[in-house]
Design an enzyme around this catalytic site. Structure first.
Site, PDB file in Angstrom:
ATOM      1  N   SER A  11       0.805  -1.220   0.000  1.00  0.00           N
ATOM      2  CA  SER A  11       0.000   0.000   0.000  1.00  0.00           C
ATOM      3  C   SER A  11       0.841   1.275   0.000  1.00  0.00           C
ATOM      4  CB  SER A  11      -0.940   0.012   1.211  1.00  0.00           C
ATOM      5  OG  SER A  11      -0.206  -0.023   2.426  1.00  0.00           O
ATOM      6  N   SER A 131      14.167  -8.637   4.403  1.00  0.00           N
ATOM      7  CA  SER A 131      14.853  -8.497   5.682  1.00  0.00           C
ATOM      8  C   SER A 131      15.192  -7.015   5.798  1.00  0.00           C
ATOM      9  CB  SER A 131      16.090  -9.384   5.726  1.00  0.00           C
ATOM     10  OG  SER A 131      16.819  -9.166   6.921  1.00  0.00           O
ATOM     11  N   TYR A 145      12.847  -4.743  16.507  1.00  0.00           N
ATOM     12  CA  TYR A 145      12.904  -4.705  15.037  1.00  0.00           C
ATOM     13  C   TYR A 145      14.068  -5.545  14.531  1.00  0.00           C
ATOM     14  CZ  TYR A 145      13.630  -3.027  10.291  1.00  0.00           C
ATOM     15  OH  TYR A 145      13.821  -2.977   8.936  1.00  0.00           O
ATOM     16  N   LYS A 149      14.157  -9.022  12.165  1.00  0.00           N
ATOM     17  CA  LYS A 149      14.859  -9.129  10.885  1.00  0.00           C
ATOM     18  C   LYS A 149      15.987 -10.163  10.934  1.00  0.00           C
ATOM     19  CE  LYS A 149      12.281  -6.365   8.582  1.00  0.00           C
ATOM     20  NZ  LYS A 149      11.373  -6.926   7.554  1.00  0.00           N
TER      21      LYS A 149
END
Length: 272
Positions: A11, A131, A145, A149
């Site tokens: 989006s 990633s 975060y 990843k």
């Protein structure tokens, strides 16, 4: 060759720009995201937007079934949906941390589980997992975060070996600093944390650096990711990893070159 391509998190930012490029190249592109109203432009270009929450198994199953019913196959899955949660480990509520993992890791895994059976049946396919340079390096205030990843990196490596016998390639995309909503999300997360936090000085330094970078416009544009994904799709035998965008390759090279303590000093020197 025209391919059926599925992109999650399409989006805005990297997902949207890449969808535009792939539609323009003649592919059949399905764009999946919660904010379906923000994909109207992709529909006008010839894309196929579907409203879907990556953490909702019922919606994920329905979306994949819809695509298979219409196209009969899925050639490329780009697991791109994700967001960045920032704040100290002490300050961030575990409920928020679980949401980070639910979207960035388990959502990716869920989408993969739903698509792989069809790729195995057709004995071909390409899965690209987003990633980050943050999956190889680390910075303070980004524990959850970076953890998500790093998890994507490990998951993708194992998945690559599992799917190779079935003719399915797995590629890890490691974006560097890209001009997306990431910076504003980081700042919004910090605003939710009490100003009395023991880490307020460090947060203020990160806020200052983030605002400076965004003001200078020094981040790479999402189009560099679009070009990279297009290249990966066209490549018969793609590499296992693609580091793309500002500072992606230099940071990963630096992290591999120096030890933990030296890297720690280099990072903290930027927060003064």
């Amino acid at each position: 060759m025209k391919k059926v391509i599925v992109i999650t998190g399409a989006s805005s930012g990297m997902g949207k720009e890449t969808a535009k490029k792939l539609i323009g190249e003649g592919h059949i592109v399905y764009t999946l995201a919660r904010r379906v109203e923000q994909m109207e432009d992709l529909k006008n270009l010839g894309g196929h937007p579907i409203k879907m929450d990556i953490s909702n198994e019922e919606e994920v199953t329905k979306a994949v079934q819809t695509i298979i019913e219409k196209e009969g196959r899925i050639d490329v899955l780009w697991n791109n949906a994700g967001f960045g949660l920032y704040g100290s480990v002490e300050d961030v509520p575990l409920e928020e941390a679980r949401k980070q993992m639910e979207v960035n890791v388990f959502g990716l895994a869920l989408m993969t589980q739903k698509v792989v059976p069809f790729m195995r049946k057709q004995k071909s396919g390409l899965i690209i997992n987003t990633s980050s340079v943050g999956g190889k390096v680390y910075f303070p205030m980004g524990a959850w975060y970076h953890a998500s990843k790093h998890a994507v990196e490990g998951l993708s490596d194992c998945l690559r070996l599992e799917l190779k016998p079935f003719g399915i390639n797995v590629v890890i995309l490691e974006p560097g600093f890209i001009a997306t909503e990431f910076g504003s999300v980081l700042l919004n997360n910090f605003e939710k944390i009490s100003k009395d936090s023991a880490y307020s000085e460090m947060m203020n330094a990160i806020i200052s650096n983030t605002k400076k970078t965004e003001a200078e416009g020094s981040n790479s544009q999402p189009t560099v990711i679009a070009d990279a994904v297009s290249k990966i799709i066209k490549t018969k035998n793609p590499k296992t990893r693609y580091s793309v965008g500002k500072m992606a390759k230099p940071l990963i090279f630096l992290r591999n070159l120096v030890g933990d303590k030296m890297y720690d000093k280099m990072v903290t020197s930027q927060l003064k």
